[in-house]
Structures are given as C-alpha cells and as structure tokens.
Write a protein that holds these residues in place. Structure first.
Motif, short mmCIF file in Angstrom:
data_model
loop_
_atom_site.label_atom_id
_atom_site.label_comp_id
_atom_site.label_asym_id
_atom_site.label_seq_id
_atom_site.Cartn_x
_atom_site.Cartn_y
_atom_site.Cartn_z
N GLY A 168 42.05 34.19 41.76
CA GLY A 168 42.85 34.56 42.92
C GLY A 168 43.56 35.87 42.68
N ASN A 169 44.15 36.41 43.74
CA ASN A 169 44.88 37.66 43.57
C ASN A 169 46.30 37.42 43.06
N ARG A 170 46.63 36.14 42.83
CA ARG A 170 47.93 35.77 42.27
C ARG A 170 47.72 34.51 41.42
N PRO A 171 48.59 34.22 40.49
CA PRO A 171 48.33 33.13 39.53
C PRO A 171 48.63 31.73 40.05
N ASP A 172 49.38 31.61 41.16
CA ASP A 172 49.81 30.29 41.63
C ASP A 172 48.85 29.76 42.69
N PHE A 173 48.18 28.66 42.35
CA PHE A 173 47.22 28.04 43.27
C PHE A 173 47.58 26.58 43.48
N SER A 217 40.73 42.79 49.07
CA SER A 217 41.32 43.54 50.18
C SER A 217 42.47 42.81 50.86
N LYS A 218 42.35 41.46 50.97
CA LYS A 218 43.35 40.71 51.73
C LYS A 218 44.05 39.61 50.92
N GLY A 219 43.54 39.35 49.72
CA GLY A 219 44.12 38.29 48.91
C GLY A 219 43.41 36.97 49.13
N GLY A 220 43.65 36.01 48.24
CA GLY A 220 43.05 34.70 48.37
C GLY A 220 42.53 34.17 47.05
N ASP A 234 40.47 41.44 33.47
CA ASP A 234 41.01 42.30 32.41
C ASP A 234 42.05 43.28 32.93
N ASP A 235 41.82 43.84 34.14
CA ASP A 235 42.79 44.83 34.64
C ASP A 235 43.84 44.21 35.56
N LYS A 236 43.90 42.86 35.59
CA LYS A 236 44.93 42.12 36.33
C LYS A 236 44.79 42.24 37.85
N SER A 237 43.61 42.66 38.33
CA SER A 237 43.38 42.65 39.77
C SER A 237 43.20 41.22 40.27
N LEU A 238 42.67 40.37 39.38
CA LEU A 238 42.49 38.95 39.68
C LEU A 238 43.08 38.11 38.55
N TYR A 239 43.45 36.88 38.89
CA TYR A 239 44.00 35.95 37.90
C TYR A 239 43.08 34.75 37.78
N LEU A 240 42.90 34.28 36.56
CA LEU A 240 42.09 33.10 36.30
C LEU A 240 42.94 31.85 36.52
N ILE A 241 42.38 30.90 37.31
CA ILE A 241 43.10 29.67 37.65
C ILE A 241 42.42 28.50 36.93
N ALA A 242 43.21 27.63 36.32
CA ALA A 242 42.65 26.43 35.68
C ALA A 242 41.98 25.56 36.74
#
Length: 276
Positions: A168-173, A217-220, A234-242
């Motif tokens: 996701g574009n943020r770490p909280d899912f 472009s829009k997040g998700g 690697d460049d923090k554009s995306l976050y890995l979710i468990a």
C-alpha cells in the motif's frame, strides 16, 4: 455466407449495441442491421431480441455464437497459416491471463523469441475461458494460467511460481480502508482471499500494472507481484503489509494432448524451466 456477416454478429453479441459494433467494425449502423438481417434470413430464425435500451441473444443466437467464433477463428488461422507457409516459418501461439503476463511472461518474451530463428511467435493476453476455448479449437498452442484446466483432453504442467505481496501507499491496513484494489490472481486466490479478508474493494482489475498505477497515483492497497514492487518498497513509495494469505502462486503451462506442435511444446517447457 460472407465471413464479415459473422464478424458483425460477434461484435453485436459482444457490445449489445448496434452503434458500438458499427464503430468497432468501421461500418455504418445500417450496414450492421443489414448483415444481421441477412444472417437471420439465412438461418430462418430470430437471433437477437431488440428492446428499448436492451439487446440480447435469443436461444438460437446463443447456439450460433460458438459456431461463429469457430468460423472466424479458423479463417483467421488459415490466413496466417498460408502466410507463414509461404514464408516457410512455423507459427506457435501462446496466451497468458493478465495476471500471469504481468507477473511472469512479459519479462521472458525475449528468451521465447530467441528460441527459434524460423519461428513466428504469437502472444496474447486473454481471460481463462477464452484460452481454454482457443486451446480446444486448436487455434492456440499453449496457455499460461494460475489454475489448471480440469479436462482429460489437456495437459497441465507446473512450470514455476511467483510471489505476491500485499502493499500500500501507507503502512496501516485494515478491513475499513476504502481504497483497496482487488486484483484477480485466479480461482484459488479468490477462495483464500474471501476466507481471510473482509475488506470491500473499491476497484477490481485483472491487471497488476493497472493496480500499481492507481496506487502510485491515487493511493490504496493491493496484492502485487513481489518482483514488480521491490524497487518501490526500497524507496518507500510503497509499504509491505503483513498478509494471512498463501502468497506463492503457481504457473501452469496448459496444452492439448497430441498437439501437432509437440516438439515445440517440449522446447518451451525446457525454456520456462530454465528461466524460472
């Protein structure tokens, strides 16, 4: 019967609209109507039910649909075969579902092209049902799928796997997010997804690249091939979710038994085993 009449019938059946069929075929709507009328007169039955803002096939139209697909496919294949024979080259056709194309095959086309200098390689992205139909009609040599085709006439060979990651574009899912994108990774994935996730998707797609572009472009959030998103992690554009899902997906090479291109099928099997 002119083959163009059958092509027109298929376009109308697909778009459920004379105007859109006409635009696709680059003819007038009157020409579409005339061709459908010609077909109905030939078979002496009604093929379409025309109601206001609703166009659907009759039972006879549904019965003709498969035959029309076959006629058009066979004619196109015959044209290709004659052309290839004239150039003294073999034709070999591979289709992959959108998910397998994005996760596996698109990065391996170069190796496939280098397999034979005299080979005309045809590739396409198609849905599972169309791949099975074309394999059955022998207009396709090999299908690449995440789920086998359970039919005694087909060989399903496991040629490898690819990994998926929930990103996701943020770490909280959580189940309450309103921008989850559901990517179609096959029948088995759908069952596991329904079991482990209660999140409602805001968008559905069969193509990983579309999901990736939307997230950037829009997040998700979405399940995407790990190989596709490593750099973004690697460049923090995306976050890995468990994830609770089994995220290793199989790839099956599917072909008909007694294929006329058995030697080529074997060579492609070796190729995929080597480059997995």
């Amino acid at each position: 019967m002119d083959l163009r009449v059958y092509k027109t019938f298929l376009a109308v059946a697909e778009y459920k609209h004379f105007g859109r069929a006409a635009e696709t075929l680059y003819i007038t709507q009157a020409a579409v109507s005339a061709r459908i009328k010609q077909l109905e007169e030939f078979y002496a039955t009604q093929l379409l039910i025309r109601e206001k803002n609703n166009l659907r096939l009759t039972s006879a139209g549904e019965a003709l649909l498969a035959h029309a697909h076959l006629l058009v496919s066979q004619m196109e294949q015959s044209k290709l075969s004659v052309s290839i024979a004239d150039q003294q080259k073999l034709s070999f056709n591979i289709a992959a579902t959108p998910n397998v194309w994005d996760a596996f095959f698109s990065s391996r086309i170069r190796e496939a092209l280098e397999l034979f200098d005299t080979l005309v390689l045809g590739t396409e992205i198609s849905v599972r049902e169309a791949i099975q139909r074309k394999l059955d009609e022998r207009t396709l040599d090999v299908g690449l799928l995440t789920d086998p085709i359970k039919d005694d006439d087909f060989v399903n060979e496991l040629i490898g796997h690819f990994d998926l990651s929930l990103v996701g574009n943020r770490p909280d899912f959580s189940a309450s997010v309103d921008d989850y994108i559901l990517v179609d990774w096959g029948i088995t994935f759908q069952k596991e997804h329904a079991l482990h996730h209660k999140v409602l998707p805001s968008f559905k797609t069969s193509t990983a690249m579309i999901a990736l572009e939307l997230i950037l472009s829009k997040g998700g959030f979405a399940y995407l091939p790990t190989s596709l998103i490593d750099d973004y992690i690697d460049d923090k554009s995306l976050y890995l979710i468990a994830s609770p899902l089994q995220i290793k997906r199989p790839i099956y090479m599917v072909f008909r038994k007694n294929s006329s291109h058995e030697l080529l099928v074997n060579e492609f099997r070796k190729l995929f085993a080597r480059i997995q």
